[in-house]
Design a protein around this motif. Structure first.
Motif, PDB file in Angstrom:
ATOM      1  N   ARG A  67       0.820  -1.214   0.000  1.00  0.00           N
ATOM      2  CA  ARG A  67       0.000   0.000   0.000  1.00  0.00           C
ATOM      3  C   ARG A  67       0.857   1.269   0.000  1.00  0.00           C
ATOM      4  O   ARG A  67       0.467   2.284  -0.567  1.00  0.00           O
ATOM      5  CB  ARG A  67      -0.929   0.023   1.229  1.00  0.00           C
ATOM      6  N   ARG A  68       2.012   1.195   0.674  1.00  0.00           N
ATOM      7  CA  ARG A  68       2.884   2.365   0.771  1.00  0.00           C
ATOM      8  C   ARG A  68       4.329   1.873   0.748  1.00  0.00           C
ATOM      9  O   ARG A  68       4.920   1.534   1.776  1.00  0.00           O
ATOM     10  CB  ARG A  68       2.599   3.129   2.075  1.00  0.00           C
ATOM     11  N   PRO A  69       4.922   1.812  -0.447  1.00  0.00           N
ATOM     12  CA  PRO A  69       6.278   1.260  -0.573  1.00  0.00           C
ATOM     13  C   PRO A  69       7.319   1.894   0.361  1.00  0.00           C
ATOM     14  O   PRO A  69       8.237   1.217   0.815  1.00  0.00           O
ATOM     15  CB  PRO A  69       6.633   1.514  -2.040  1.00  0.00           C
ATOM     16  N   LYS A  70       7.158   3.164   0.694  1.00  0.00           N
ATOM     17  CA  LYS A  70       8.106   3.817   1.602  1.00  0.00           C
ATOM     18  C   LYS A  70       8.062   3.194   3.001  1.00  0.00           C
ATOM     19  O   LYS A  70       9.002   3.363   3.792  1.00  0.00           O
ATOM     20  CB  LYS A  70       7.812   5.315   1.686  1.00  0.00           C
ATOM     21  N   ALA A  71       7.022   2.446   3.306  1.00  0.00           N
ATOM     22  CA  ALA A  71       6.945   1.766   4.599  1.00  0.00           C
ATOM     23  C   ALA A  71       8.114   0.797   4.765  1.00  0.00           C
ATOM     24  O   ALA A  71       8.565   0.568   5.891  1.00  0.00           O
ATOM     25  CB  ALA A  71       5.615   1.013   4.733  1.00  0.00           C
ATOM     26  N   ALA A  72       8.633   0.249   3.670  1.00  0.00           N
ATOM     27  CA  ALA A  72       9.786  -0.656   3.753  1.00  0.00           C
ATOM     28  C   ALA A  72      10.978   0.073   4.369  1.00  0.00           C
ATOM     29  O   ALA A  72      11.687  -0.484   5.221  1.00  0.00           O
ATOM     30  CB  ALA A  72      10.142  -1.198   2.370  1.00  0.00           C
ATOM     31  N   LEU A  73      11.201   1.311   3.966  1.00  0.00           N
ATOM     32  CA  LEU A  73      12.293   2.105   4.539  1.00  0.00           C
ATOM     33  C   LEU A  73      12.030   2.423   6.004  1.00  0.00           C
ATOM     34  O   LEU A  73      12.954   2.396   6.827  1.00  0.00           O
ATOM     35  CB  LEU A  73      12.482   3.399   3.751  1.00  0.00           C
ATOM     36  N   ASP A  74      10.782   2.712   6.323  1.00  0.00           N
ATOM     37  CA  ASP A  74      10.424   2.994   7.716  1.00  0.00           C
ATOM     38  C   ASP A  74      10.669   1.775   8.603  1.00  0.00           C
ATOM     39  O   ASP A  74      11.220   1.892   9.699  1.00  0.00           O
ATOM     40  CB  ASP A  74       8.959   3.425   7.824  1.00  0.00           C
ATOM     41  N   PHE A  75      10.261   0.603   8.123  1.00  0.00           N
ATOM     42  CA  PHE A  75      10.477  -0.635   8.882  1.00  0.00           C
ATOM     43  C   PHE A  75      11.971  -0.903   9.031  1.00  0.00           C
ATOM     44  O   PHE A  75      12.431  -1.311  10.100  1.00  0.00           O
ATOM     45  CB  PHE A  75       9.803  -1.831   8.213  1.00  0.00           C
ATOM     46  N   TRP A  76      12.737  -0.692   7.981  1.00  0.00           N
ATOM     47  CA  TRP A  76      14.182  -0.925   8.013  1.00  0.00           C
ATOM     48  C   TRP A  76      14.850  -0.008   9.031  1.00  0.00           C
ATOM     49  O   TRP A  76      15.675  -0.441   9.831  1.00  0.00           O
ATOM     50  CB  TRP A  76      14.794  -0.720   6.632  1.00  0.00           C
ATOM     51  N   LYS A  77      14.484   1.281   9.010  1.00  0.00           N
ATOM     52  CA  LYS A  77      15.061   2.240   9.945  1.00  0.00           C
ATOM     53  C   LYS A  77      14.713   1.857  11.386  1.00  0.00           C
ATOM     54  O   LYS A  77      15.570   1.903  12.272  1.00  0.00           O
ATOM     55  CB  LYS A  77      14.561   3.646   9.629  1.00  0.00           C
ATOM     56  N   LEU A  78      13.487   1.440  11.612  1.00  0.00           N
ATOM     57  CA  LEU A  78      13.063   1.020  12.946  1.00  0.00           C
ATOM     58  C   LEU A  78      13.852  -0.207  13.400  1.00  0.00           C
ATOM     59  O   LEU A  78      14.283  -0.299  14.553  1.00  0.00           O
ATOM     60  CB  LEU A  78      11.563   0.726  12.934  1.00  0.00           C
ATOM     61  N   TRP A  79      14.075  -1.142  12.492  1.00  0.00           N
ATOM     62  CA  TRP A  79      14.855  -2.354  12.797  1.00  0.00           C
ATOM     63  C   TRP A  79      16.283  -1.973  13.167  1.00  0.00           C
ATOM     64  O   TRP A  79      16.828  -2.466  14.159  1.00  0.00           O
ATOM     65  CB  TRP A  79      14.818  -3.300  11.603  1.00  0.00           C
ATOM     66  N   GLU A  80      16.902  -1.084  12.376  1.00  0.00           N
ATOM     67  CA  GLU A  80      18.270  -0.652  12.664  1.00  0.00           C
ATOM     68  C   GLU A  80      18.352   0.057  14.019  1.00  0.00           C
ATOM     69  O   GLU A  80      19.288  -0.178  14.789  1.00  0.00           O
ATOM     70  CB  GLU A  80      18.784   0.285  11.571  1.00  0.00           C
ATOM     71  N   GLN A  81      17.383   0.911  14.306  1.00  0.00           N
ATOM     72  CA  GLN A  81      17.367   1.593  15.599  1.00  0.00           C
ATOM     73  C   GLN A  81      17.231   0.587  16.735  1.00  0.00           C
ATOM     74  O   GLN A  81      17.885   0.725  17.775  1.00  0.00           O
ATOM     75  CB  GLN A  81      16.219   2.603  15.665  1.00  0.00           C
ATOM     76  N   SER A  82      16.399  -0.412  16.543  1.00  0.00           N
ATOM     77  CA  SER A  82      16.208  -1.439  17.571  1.00  0.00           C
ATOM     78  C   SER A  82      17.502  -2.188  17.843  1.00  0.00           C
ATOM     79  O   SER A  82      17.843  -2.448  19.007  1.00  0.00           O
ATOM     80  CB  SER A  82      15.123  -2.431  17.149  1.00  0.00           C
ATOM     81  N   LEU A  83      18.223  -2.537  16.793  1.00  0.00           N
ATOM     82  CA  LEU A  83      19.504  -3.232  16.974  1.00  0.00           C
ATOM     83  C   LEU A  83      20.507  -2.361  17.725  1.00  0.00           C
ATOM     84  O   LEU A  83      21.165  -2.814  18.660  1.00  0.00           O
ATOM     85  CB  LEU A  83      20.100  -3.628  15.621  1.00  0.00           C
ATOM     86  N   THR A  84      20.621  -1.115  17.307  1.00  0.00           N
ATOM     87  CA  THR A  84      21.559  -0.192  17.950  1.00  0.00           C
ATOM     88  C   THR A  84      21.222  -0.020  19.427  1.00  0.00           C
ATOM     89  O   THR A  84      22.103  -0.097  20.293  1.00  0.00           O
ATOM     90  CB  THR A  84      21.538   1.180  17.246  1.00  0.00           C
ATOM     91  N   GLN A  85      19.943   0.202  19.719  1.00  0.00           N
ATOM     92  CA  GLN A  85      19.535   0.414  21.114  1.00  0.00           C
ATOM     93  C   GLN A  85      19.687  -0.863  21.940  1.00  0.00           C
ATOM     94  O   GLN A  85      20.038  -0.791  23.121  1.00  0.00           O
ATOM     95  CB  GLN A  85      18.099   0.943  21.181  1.00  0.00           C
ATOM     96  N   SER A  86      19.453  -2.007  21.334  1.00  0.00           N
ATOM     97  CA  SER A  86      19.644  -3.277  22.049  1.00  0.00           C
ATOM     98  C   SER A  86      21.110  -3.470  22.426  1.00  0.00           C
ATOM     99  O   SER A  86      21.425  -3.916  23.534  1.00  0.00           O
ATOM    100  CB  SER A  86      19.186  -4.452  21.187  1.00  0.00           C
ATOM    101  N   GLN A  87      22.009  -3.127  21.503  1.00  0.00           N
ATOM    102  CA  GLN A  87      23.440  -3.240  21.796  1.00  0.00           C
ATOM    103  C   GLN A  87      23.847  -2.269  22.903  1.00  0.00           C
ATOM    104  O   GLN A  87      24.609  -2.630  23.806  1.00  0.00           O
ATOM    105  CB  GLN A  87      24.258  -2.978  20.529  1.00  0.00           C
ATOM    106  N   ARG A  88      23.331  -1.054  22.855  1.00  0.00           N
ATOM    107  CA  ARG A  88      23.645  -0.076  23.906  1.00  0.00           C
ATOM    108  C   ARG A  88      23.118  -0.530  25.262  1.00  0.00           C
ATOM    109  O   ARG A  88      23.779  -0.391  26.283  1.00  0.00           O
ATOM    110  CB  ARG A  88      23.052   1.284  23.563  1.00  0.00           C
ATOM    111  N   LEU A  89      21.903  -1.067  25.260  1.00  0.00           N
ATOM    112  CA  LEU A  89      21.327  -1.555  26.518  1.00  0.00           C
ATOM    113  C   LEU A  89      22.144  -2.724  27.057  1.00  0.00           C
ATOM    114  O   LEU A  89      22.433  -2.790  28.253  1.00  0.00           O
ATOM    115  CB  LEU A  89      19.864  -1.963  26.323  1.00  0.00           C
ATOM    116  N   GLY A  90      22.534  -3.638  26.174  1.00  0.00           N
ATOM    117  CA  GLY A  90      23.354  -4.769  26.597  1.00  0.00           C
ATOM    118  C   GLY A  90      24.668  -4.322  27.217  1.00  0.00           C
ATOM    119  O   GLY A  90      25.080  -4.831  28.268  1.00  0.00           O
ATOM    120  N   GLN A  91      25.316  -3.338  26.592  1.00  0.00           N
ATOM    121  CA  GLN A  91      26.571  -2.821  27.142  1.00  0.00           C
ATOM    122  C   GLN A  91      26.328  -2.116  28.472  1.00  0.00           C
ATOM    123  O   GLN A  91      27.108  -2.266  29.415  1.00  0.00           O
ATOM    124  CB  GLN A  91      27.242  -1.860  26.158  1.00  0.00           C
ATOM    125  N   GLY A  92      25.226  -1.368  28.551  1.00  0.00           N
ATOM    126  CA  GLY A  92      24.892  -0.693  29.804  1.00  0.00           C
ATOM    127  C   GLY A  92      24.650  -1.684  30.931  1.00  0.00           C
ATOM    128  O   GLY A  92      25.090  -1.473  32.069  1.00  0.00           O
TER     129      GLY A  92
END
Length: 107
Positions: A67-92
């Motif tokens: 329905r909205r092809p740009k949603a793929a980029l939104d999902f990808w960005k959210l996934w990348e943010q989740s990985l980054t924040q998970s790594q930061r939380l793990g280190q913390g």
């Protein structure tokens, strides 16, 4: 936020701390900031976040992208943010565990 002039507000940990305090328990929290107060999630995220089977969730994602092809980029960005924040939380948490262990051996 206004009362204390805080830059961050963590409502979930506050709720846990309130219940723990009422029970006479101590709380130690380690959190990461994943988004700013003014950030809005893509509207499709709410649908993907609903409880559903993996296949149903996959279909929801494909439908959103269809329905909205740009949603793929939104999902990808959210996934990348989740990985980054998970790594930061793990280190913390690792850093926090080291401090707690060091404190326990000094006592």
């Amino acid at each position: 936020r206004d009362h204390f002039g805080a830059d961050l507000v963590d409502m979930e940990t506050f709720a846990v701390a309130t219940v723990a305090a009422a029970a006479g328990l101590s709380v130690l929290a380690c959190r990461v900031v994943s988004d700013a107060a003014g950030d809005t999630l893509p509207r499709e995220v709410a649908q993907v976040s609903k409880p559903q089977s993996t296949m149903r969730r996959f279909g929801t994602v494909l439908g959103a992208i269809g329905r909205r092809p740009k949603a793929a980029l939104d999902f990808w960005k959210l996934w990348e943010q989740s990985l980054t924040q998970s790594q930061r939380l793990g280190q913390g948490l690792a850093d926090l565990a080291a401090v707690v262990a060091e404190s326990a051996t000094e006592s």
